[in-house]
Scaffold this active site. Sequence first.
Site, PDB file in Angstrom:
ATOM      1  N   ASN A  15     158.108  74.448  19.485  1.00 13.25           N
ATOM      2  CA  ASN A  15     156.971  74.167  18.571  1.00 13.25           C
ATOM      3  C   ASN A  15     156.625  72.731  18.832  1.00 13.25           C
ATOM      4  O   ASN A  15     157.438  72.011  18.593  1.00 13.25           O
ATOM      5  CB  ASN A  15     157.846  74.353  17.026  1.00 13.25           C
ATOM      6  CG  ASN A  15     156.521  74.258  15.935  1.00 13.25           C
ATOM      7  OD1 ASN A  15     156.042  72.960  16.032  1.00 13.25           O
ATOM      8  ND2 ASN A  15     156.404  75.145  15.106  1.00 13.25           N
ATOM      9  N   HIS A  18     155.197  68.356  15.803  1.00 11.64           N
ATOM     10  CA  HIS A  18     155.546  67.060  15.647  1.00 11.64           C
ATOM     11  C   HIS A  18     155.271  66.023  16.628  1.00 11.64           C
ATOM     12  O   HIS A  18     155.402  64.885  16.247  1.00 11.64           O
ATOM     13  CB  HIS A  18     156.984  67.091  14.893  1.00 11.64           C
ATOM     14  CG  HIS A  18     157.017  67.827  13.735  1.00 11.64           C
ATOM     15  ND1 HIS A  18     156.225  67.643  12.576  1.00 11.64           N
ATOM     16  CD2 HIS A  18     157.512  69.058  13.465  1.00 11.64           C
ATOM     17  CE1 HIS A  18     156.439  68.325  11.621  1.00 11.64           C
ATOM     18  NE2 HIS A  18     157.260  69.413  12.396  1.00 11.64           N
ATOM     19  N   HIS A  51     151.514  75.339  14.552  1.00 11.00           N
ATOM     20  CA  HIS A  51     151.296  75.646  13.186  1.00 11.00           C
ATOM     21  C   HIS A  51     150.043  75.000  13.043  1.00 11.00           C
ATOM     22  O   HIS A  51     150.136  73.945  12.547  1.00 11.00           O
ATOM     23  CB  HIS A  51     152.424  75.293  12.439  1.00 11.00           C
ATOM     24  CG  HIS A  51     152.205  75.926  11.105  1.00 11.00           C
ATOM     25  ND1 HIS A  51     153.081  75.550  10.077  1.00 11.00           N
ATOM     26  CD2 HIS A  51     151.233  76.470  10.369  1.00 11.00           C
ATOM     27  CE1 HIS A  51     153.016  75.954   9.021  1.00 11.00           C
ATOM     28  NE2 HIS A  51     151.596  76.659   9.189  1.00 11.00           N
ATOM     29  N   ARG A  53     147.868  73.948  10.421  1.00 11.92           N
ATOM     30  CA  ARG A  53     147.970  74.106   8.903  1.00 11.92           C
ATOM     31  C   ARG A  53     146.581  73.824   8.401  1.00 11.92           C
ATOM     32  O   ARG A  53     145.754  73.539   8.929  1.00 11.92           O
ATOM     33  CB  ARG A  53     149.091  73.063   8.343  1.00 11.92           C
ATOM     34  CG  ARG A  53     150.378  73.304   8.705  1.00 11.92           C
ATOM     35  CD  ARG A  53     151.248  72.259   7.839  1.00 11.92           C
ATOM     36  NE  ARG A  53     152.750  72.512   7.794  1.00 11.92           N
ATOM     37  CZ  ARG A  53     153.120  72.912   6.770  1.00 11.92           C
ATOM     38  NH1 ARG A  53     152.609  73.176   5.625  1.00 11.92           N
ATOM     39  NH2 ARG A  53     154.336  73.486   6.565  1.00 11.92           N
ATOM     40  N   ARG A  57     147.451  68.546   9.024  1.00 12.12           N
ATOM     41  CA  ARG A  57     148.183  67.109   8.967  1.00 12.12           C
ATOM     42  C   ARG A  57     148.844  66.863  10.193  1.00 12.12           C
ATOM     43  O   ARG A  57     149.156  65.850  10.500  1.00 12.12           O
ATOM     44  CB  ARG A  57     149.501  67.463   7.852  1.00 12.12           C
ATOM     45  CG  ARG A  57     150.411  68.593   8.355  1.00 12.12           C
ATOM     46  CD  ARG A  57     151.730  68.740   7.543  1.00 12.12           C
ATOM     47  NE  ARG A  57     151.221  69.151   6.278  1.00 12.12           N
ATOM     48  CZ  ARG A  57     152.152  69.589   5.197  1.00 12.12           C
ATOM     49  NH1 ARG A  57     153.356  69.351   5.501  1.00 12.12           N
ATOM     50  NH2 ARG A  57     151.922  70.117   4.066  1.00 12.12           N
ATOM     51  N   GLU A  78     151.277  79.845  14.596  1.00 12.99           N
ATOM     52  CA  GLU A  78     151.746  79.990  13.194  1.00 12.99           C
ATOM     53  C   GLU A  78     150.659  79.778  12.358  1.00 12.99           C
ATOM     54  O   GLU A  78     150.025  78.940  12.552  1.00 12.99           O
ATOM     55  CB  GLU A  78     152.994  79.050  12.967  1.00 12.99           C
ATOM     56  CG  GLU A  78     154.383  79.569  13.477  1.00 12.99           C
ATOM     57  CD  GLU A  78     155.335  78.554  13.099  1.00 12.99           C
ATOM     58  OE1 GLU A  78     155.100  77.337  12.837  1.00 12.99           O
ATOM     59  OE2 GLU A  78     156.504  79.124  13.587  1.00 12.99           O
ATOM     60  N   THR A 109     157.869  73.917   5.910  1.00 11.18           N
ATOM     61  CA  THR A 109     157.883  75.287   5.435  1.00 11.18           C
ATOM     62  C   THR A 109     159.240  75.542   4.533  1.00 11.18           C
ATOM     63  O   THR A 109     160.276  75.167   4.909  1.00 11.18           O
ATOM     64  CB  THR A 109     158.004  76.434   6.606  1.00 11.18           C
ATOM     65  OG1 THR A 109     156.703  76.270   7.248  1.00 11.18           O
ATOM     66  CG2 THR A 109     157.920  77.722   5.808  1.00 11.18           C
ATOM     67  N   GLU A 159     160.266  86.952  12.204  1.00  8.53           N
ATOM     68  CA  GLU A 159     160.897  85.829  12.575  1.00  8.53           C
ATOM     69  C   GLU A 159     161.829  85.373  11.277  1.00  8.53           C
ATOM     70  O   GLU A 159     161.066  85.236  10.134  1.00  8.53           O
ATOM     71  CB  GLU A 159     159.874  84.550  12.733  1.00  8.53           C
ATOM     72  CG  GLU A 159     160.771  83.232  13.013  1.00  8.53           C
ATOM     73  CD  GLU A 159     160.052  81.997  13.893  1.00  8.53           C
ATOM     74  OE1 GLU A 159     159.003  82.525  14.641  1.00  8.53           O
ATOM     75  OE2 GLU A 159     160.474  80.975  13.659  1.00  8.53           O
ATOM     76  N   HIS A 199     163.517  77.593  12.322  1.00  7.10           N
ATOM     77  CA  HIS A 199     163.375  76.632  11.111  1.00  7.10           C
ATOM     78  C   HIS A 199     164.554  75.805  11.069  1.00  7.10           C
ATOM     79  O   HIS A 199     165.673  76.417  10.538  1.00  7.10           O
ATOM     80  CB  HIS A 199     162.767  76.930  10.103  1.00  7.10           C
ATOM     81  CG  HIS A 199     162.562  75.983   9.101  1.00  7.10           C
ATOM     82  ND1 HIS A 199     160.907  75.433   9.138  1.00  7.10           N
ATOM     83  CD2 HIS A 199     163.146  75.145   8.155  1.00  7.10           C
ATOM     84  CE1 HIS A 199     160.833  74.333   8.250  1.00  7.10           C
ATOM     85  NE2 HIS A 199     162.062  74.284   7.761  1.00  7.10           N
TER      86      HIS A 199
HETATM   87  C1  LIG Z   1     157.294  78.106   9.939  1.00  8.97           C
HETATM   88  C2  LIG Z   1     158.163  76.980  10.176  1.00  8.97           C
HETATM   89  O1  LIG Z   1     159.608  77.224  10.147  1.00  8.97           O
HETATM   90  C3  LIG Z   1     157.822  75.819  11.102  1.00  8.97           C
HETATM   91  O2  LIG Z   1     157.380  76.325  12.432  1.00  8.97           O
HETATM   92  C4  LIG Z   1     156.660  75.414  10.353  1.00  8.97           C
HETATM   93  O3  LIG Z   1     155.743  74.937  11.508  1.00  8.97           O
HETATM   94  C5  LIG Z   1     157.136  74.181   9.845  1.00  8.97           C
HETATM   95  O4  LIG Z   1     156.150  73.199   9.273  1.00  8.97           O
HETATM   96  P1  LIG Z   1     156.074  72.050  10.112  1.00  8.97           P
HETATM   97  O5  LIG Z   1     155.935  72.248  11.664  1.00  8.97           O
HETATM   98  O6  LIG Z   1     154.591  71.367   9.381  1.00  8.97           O
HETATM   99  O7  LIG Z   1     157.156  71.110   9.579  1.00  8.97           O
HETATM  100  N1  LIG Z   2     159.108  78.942  13.126  1.00  9.51           N
HETATM  101  C1  LIG Z   2     160.129  77.732  13.456  1.00  9.51           C
HETATM  102  C2  LIG Z   2     159.500  76.990  14.342  1.00  9.51           C
HETATM  103  O1  LIG Z   2     158.356  77.013  15.013  1.00  9.51           O
HETATM  104  C3  LIG Z   2     160.156  75.536  14.280  1.00  9.51           C
HETATM  105  O2  LIG Z   2     160.828  74.861  13.138  1.00  9.51           O
HETATM  106  P1  LIG Z   2     161.665  73.637  13.353  1.00  9.51           P
HETATM  107  O3  LIG Z   2     162.272  73.466  14.366  1.00  9.51           O
HETATM  108  O4  LIG Z   2     160.432  72.424  13.633  1.00  9.51           O
HETATM  109  O5  LIG Z   2     162.142  73.414  11.954  1.00  9.51           O
END
Ligand SMILES: CC(=O)[C@@H](O)[C@H](O)COP(=O)(O)O
Ligand SMILES: NCC(=O)COP(=O)(O)O
Length: 254
Positions: A15, A18, A51, A53, A57, A78, A109, A159, A199
Amino acid sequence: METTGQSNEVLLGVNIDHVATLRQARGTRYPDPVQAAIVAEQAGANAVTLHLREDRRHIQERDLRLLRDIVQARLNLEMAMTAEMLEIAERYRPHDSCIVPERREELTTEGGLDVRAQLARTREACTRLRAAGVQVALFIDPEIEQIDAAVEAGAPCVEIHTGHYAEAAETASRAHELERIRAAVRHGLQRGLQVNAGHGLNYRNVKPVAALAGLGTLNIGHAIVAQAVFVGFATAVGDMRRLILEARAWRSSG
Ligand SMILES: CC(=O)[C@@H](O)[C@H](O)COP(=O)(O)O
Ligand SMILES: NCC(=O)COP(=O)(O)O
């Protein structure tokens, strides 16, 4: 998200949210999450997760538009279950989507989607995404009721939210949360679903989850980006991939 390779192979979805958080902090063009996705794939990521959003952000629509043509592996979007996000998913047609609950005031989340409470709406979203050729997953808490609701909604994949496990401070509560995840994964597989998880997973807590039989993909982001600050993104991704493979090897050895 498809599982590929060995039947007991757990895949890594990186993911990149960030990386975009750092970019948005100053409104610069760097670091570019698109570059992060390319590096992640070269370092062994099986999928790229982002994700988009509602409050933008971190990830921007521009990131999704570019990555749709650049990512060689699977692109996993996402998204909240809103008209706007469904239209965007239909427009860009990522390989995979994962419907997650979203609250503007949340830091990240906070829980899984309550499918049971919005079954008709979720079923409609799954139908629309499937018609667009997008594989749908539902981001749910490790609850049997929610897995059964996901089946009724017509989702082929779930998931499992591992946040409570990741945030558990005590060993006993962490063990309890891991058992909840284990039971949820087992039930999801018994119901014929593909089962992913994610997560809050990091280099210290990922192995017990990765060792769970039948898991498809682990989606991990925040911990990898944090580690990349010190070791670089390619190394951070490679290190996480190795931990996951070690966990599987340990499981295979019985
Ligand atoms: C769904 C999940 O757990 C994450 O992938 C989600 O993207 C968390 O949101 P942030 O990436 O904004 O922290
Ligand atoms: N759905 C979880 C994800 O994509 C990543 O979550 P995280 O490792 O950033 O908390």
